[in-house]
Design an enzyme around this catalytic site. Sequence first.
Site, PDB file in Angstrom:
ATOM      1  N   SER A   9       0.730  -1.237   0.221  1.00 39.45           N
ATOM      2  CA  SER A   9       0.137  -0.012  -0.017  1.00 39.45           C
ATOM      3  C   SER A   9       1.124   1.112  -0.116  1.00 39.45           C
ATOM      4  CB  SER A   9      -0.894   0.029   1.128  1.00 39.45           C
ATOM      5  OG  SER A   9      -1.365   1.385   1.363  1.00 39.45           O
ATOM      6  N   HIS A  34      -1.287  -1.296  -3.892  1.00 43.44           N
ATOM      7  CA  HIS A  34      -2.914  -0.700  -3.473  1.00 43.44           C
ATOM      8  C   HIS A  34      -2.682   0.706  -3.201  1.00 43.44           C
ATOM      9  CE1 HIS A  34      -6.166  -1.635  -0.877  1.00 43.44           C
ATOM     10  NE2 HIS A  34      -5.771  -0.726  -0.059  1.00 43.44           N
ATOM     11  N   ASP A  36      -4.633   3.935  -1.804  1.00 47.14           N
ATOM     12  CA  ASP A  36      -5.758   4.272  -0.937  1.00 47.14           C
ATOM     13  C   ASP A  36      -6.198   5.627  -1.002  1.00 47.14           C
ATOM     14  OD1 ASP A  36      -6.126   2.049   0.999  1.00 47.14           O
ATOM     15  OD2 ASP A  36      -3.982   2.225   1.256  1.00 47.14           O
ATOM     16  N   MET A  38      -8.311   8.809  -0.154  1.00 50.63           N
ATOM     17  CA  MET A  38      -9.112   9.167   1.083  1.00 50.63           C
ATOM     18  C   MET A  38      -9.469  10.852   0.663  1.00 50.63           C
ATOM     19  SD  MET A  38      -6.818   7.557   4.013  1.00 50.63           S
ATOM     20  CE  MET A  38      -6.429   6.004   4.043  1.00 50.63           C
ATOM     21  N   HIS A  67      -8.431   1.715  -4.028  1.00 50.80           N
ATOM     22  CA  HIS A  67      -9.448   1.159  -2.902  1.00 50.80           C
ATOM     23  C   HIS A  67     -10.011   2.582  -2.493  1.00 50.80           C
ATOM     24  CE1 HIS A  67      -9.578   0.211   1.695  1.00 50.80           C
ATOM     25  NE2 HIS A  67     -10.976   0.564   1.251  1.00 50.80           N
ATOM     26  N   MET A  69     -11.888   5.363  -0.494  1.00 47.35           N
ATOM     27  CA  MET A  69     -12.637   5.713   0.696  1.00 47.35           C
ATOM     28  C   MET A  69     -12.967   7.255   0.564  1.00 47.35           C
ATOM     29  SD  MET A  69      -9.507   3.751   3.009  1.00 47.35           S
ATOM     30  CE  MET A  69      -8.707   3.798   1.767  1.00 47.35           C
ATOM     31  N   MET A 140     -11.834  -5.164   5.819  1.00 49.84           N
ATOM     32  CA  MET A 140     -11.199  -4.163   6.587  1.00 49.84           C
ATOM     33  C   MET A 140     -10.721  -4.915   7.952  1.00 49.84           C
ATOM     34  SD  MET A 140     -10.419  -1.546   4.601  1.00 49.84           S
ATOM     35  CE  MET A 140      -9.540  -0.566   5.883  1.00 49.84           C
ATOM     36  N   GLY A 145      -8.507   4.772   7.135  1.00 50.93           N
ATOM     37  CA  GLY A 145      -8.203   6.232   7.433  1.00 50.93           C
ATOM     38  C   GLY A 145      -7.021   6.375   7.416  1.00 50.93           C
ATOM     39  N   GLY A 147      -2.773   4.483   7.947  1.00 49.70           N
ATOM     40  CA  GLY A 147      -1.844   3.344   8.022  1.00 49.70           C
ATOM     41  C   GLY A 147      -1.356   3.199   9.471  1.00 49.70           C
ATOM     42  N   GLY A 148      -0.794   1.990   9.590  1.00 46.49           N
ATOM     43  CA  GLY A 148      -0.014   1.846  10.969  1.00 46.49           C
ATOM     44  C   GLY A 148      -0.825   1.404  11.934  1.00 46.49           C
ATOM     45  N   ASP A 178      -7.121  -5.901   4.406  1.00 46.32           N
ATOM     46  CA  ASP A 178      -6.178  -4.617   4.549  1.00 46.32           C
ATOM     47  C   ASP A 178      -6.388  -4.014   6.106  1.00 46.32           C
ATOM     48  OD1 ASP A 178      -5.164  -2.041   4.036  1.00 46.32           O
ATOM     49  OD2 ASP A 178      -7.049  -1.287   2.600  1.00 46.32           O
ATOM     50  N   GLY A 179      -5.162  -3.819   6.409  1.00 48.81           N
ATOM     51  CA  GLY A 179      -5.049  -3.314   7.612  1.00 48.81           C
ATOM     52  C   GLY A 179      -4.184  -4.109   8.789  1.00 48.81           C
ATOM     53  N   GLY A 200       0.902  -1.974   4.397  1.00 48.17           N
ATOM     54  CA  GLY A 200       1.574  -0.543   3.885  1.00 48.17           C
ATOM     55  C   GLY A 200       2.783  -0.440   4.890  1.00 48.17           C
TER      56      GLY A 200
END
Length: 226
Positions: A9, A34, A36, A38, A67, A69, A140, A145, A147-148, A178-179, A200
């Site tokens: 990601s 990937h 993201d 947002m 993805h 969001m 998910m 919203g 990473g980490g 994912d996540g 990510g």
Amino acid sequence: MTEKILAPSLLAADFSNLKEQIEIVEKNGAKWLHLDVMDGHYVPNISFGSLVLKSLRKHTKLFFDTHLMINNPDLYIEEFILSGAENITVHVENVTHLHRTLSYIKSKGAKTGIAFNPSTPINFDMINYISDILDMILIMSVNPGFGGQKFIKSSLQKIYSLRKFIDSNNLDIKIQVDGGIDENTSIEVLKNGADILVAGSSIFGKNDIGQATRNMINNLYKNYMI
Ligand code: DX5
Ligand code: ZN
């Protein structure tokens, strides 16, 4: 066994140096990237838009796994596909006419995905109604919203139930997770039946991005299924 895929990601990358970093993951065996997107409304963070895809598209053959969001994703689907997105994943929580949206993505030549947040139950009846226009389901394993974040364990049960449902109905739908995916949680999600792992921080957040990519890919080749 179906093919397992790592999708690094970009969110965790150094944005002053995107081209070089995606070249590293590609050279070290990644096939997907990937992305993201947002908007600061659907999720409390703003990342990047289609311009970034368009710029990177010229420099890589990685599959652009997009993805979204964002609110009103229908308004932006075409723009993302024209900018190089090969797959568009929308959140079931913020699409009003899901069948219409997925049909539209298909009509524009991209693959389709639907995402479920950690607290959203999977409605298996709904999956039956859209299975012919659905390529991937994204579970998910953090709230979207950022990473980490820490992997949410209840997602494992969801992956397992979905795997059973897909296999028993002979559906051609991939399960993406994912996540919070790292070398340990990746084993847990693979055991429960995931096909595609988004990572990510555990790839772009590492000092040696190439080594991290290889380590995660090596995990995918072991058969952990329970
Ligand atoms: C979160 C994003 C993820 C994120 C994962 O909303 O959808 O794709 O980049 O990041 P890590 O792997 O650091 O949890
Ligand atoms: Zn994502």
